[in-house]
Design a protein around this motif. Structure first.
Motif, short mmCIF file in Angstrom:
data_model
loop_
_atom_site.label_atom_id
_atom_site.label_comp_id
_atom_site.label_asym_id
_atom_site.label_seq_id
_atom_site.Cartn_x
_atom_site.Cartn_y
_atom_site.Cartn_z
N TYR A 199 1.83 1.86 -3.48
CA TYR A 199 0.69 2.38 -4.24
C TYR A 199 0.48 3.87 -3.98
CZ TYR A 199 -3.98 3.10 -6.04
OH TYR A 199 -5.06 3.58 -6.73
N ARG A 200 0.63 4.27 -2.72
CA ARG A 200 0.45 5.69 -2.39
C ARG A 200 1.55 6.55 -2.99
NH1 ARG A 200 -1.24 7.26 3.46
NH2 ARG A 200 -1.65 9.14 2.29
N MET A 201 2.76 6.00 -3.07
CA MET A 201 3.88 6.78 -3.60
C MET A 201 3.87 6.85 -5.13
SD MET A 201 6.96 5.60 -1.08
CE MET A 201 8.14 6.71 -1.79
N GLY A 224 1.22 5.38 -7.24
CA GLY A 224 -0.12 5.52 -7.79
C GLY A 224 -0.46 4.49 -8.85
N ASP A 225 0.32 3.40 -8.92
CA ASP A 225 0.09 2.37 -9.91
C ASP A 225 -0.12 1.04 -9.19
OD1 ASP A 225 -0.07 0.90 -12.22
OD2 ASP A 225 2.05 1.02 -12.72
N ALA A 226 -1.30 0.47 -9.35
CA ALA A 226 -1.63 -0.77 -8.65
C ALA A 226 -0.78 -1.94 -9.14
CB ALA A 226 -3.11 -1.08 -8.82
N ALA A 265 2.49 -1.82 -7.30
CA ALA A 265 2.28 -2.17 -5.89
C ALA A 265 2.08 -3.69 -5.74
CB ALA A 265 1.07 -1.42 -5.34
N PRO A 275 0.82 -1.23 0.00
CA PRO A 275 0.00 0.00 0.00
C PRO A 275 0.85 1.28 0.00
CG PRO A 275 -0.81 -1.53 1.64
CD PRO A 275 0.48 -2.08 1.14
N ALA A 276 2.02 1.22 0.66
CA ALA A 276 2.89 2.39 0.64
C ALA A 276 3.40 2.65 -0.77
CB ALA A 276 4.07 2.18 1.61
#
Length: 91
Positions: A24-26, A28-30, A33, A21-22
């Motif tokens: 993904y937050r950094m 923005g690409d699933a 992640a 999840p970190a």
């Protein structure tokens, strides 16, 4: 199984569940992640393999690594930069 290997595998798995999840937050690409999570799960499987030296464990680790490569390959975008099925000659 060696107790430290089981504990280390659990810690690596937990780190992957936090890192995905970190990532993904950094980024923005699933897809990236998920690739991070799969890398951590592969590492946890290899740590667990170090505590269970049997052919079943080796085959299981090989299957997990092959599955990880298939999933990651399926998630990568096409090299041409266009969507699958797109006609690159049409502008």
């Amino acid at each position: 199984m060696i107790p430290w290997a089981q504990g280390a595998a659990l810690l690596v798995t937990a780190a992957g569940l936090v890192a995905a999840p970190a990532a993904y937050r950094m980024v923005g690409d699933a897809r990236r992640a998920l690739a991070v999570l799969l890398d951590f799960l592969t590492a946890a499987g290899l740590v667990r393999l170090s505590g269970d030296l049997s052919w079943y464990g080796v085959l299981t680790a090989a299957a997990v690594i092959a599955l990880r490569h298939l999933i990651t390959f399926g998630l990568t975008p096409s090299r041409s930069g266009s969507a699958p099925g797109a006609r690159p000659w049409v502008r």
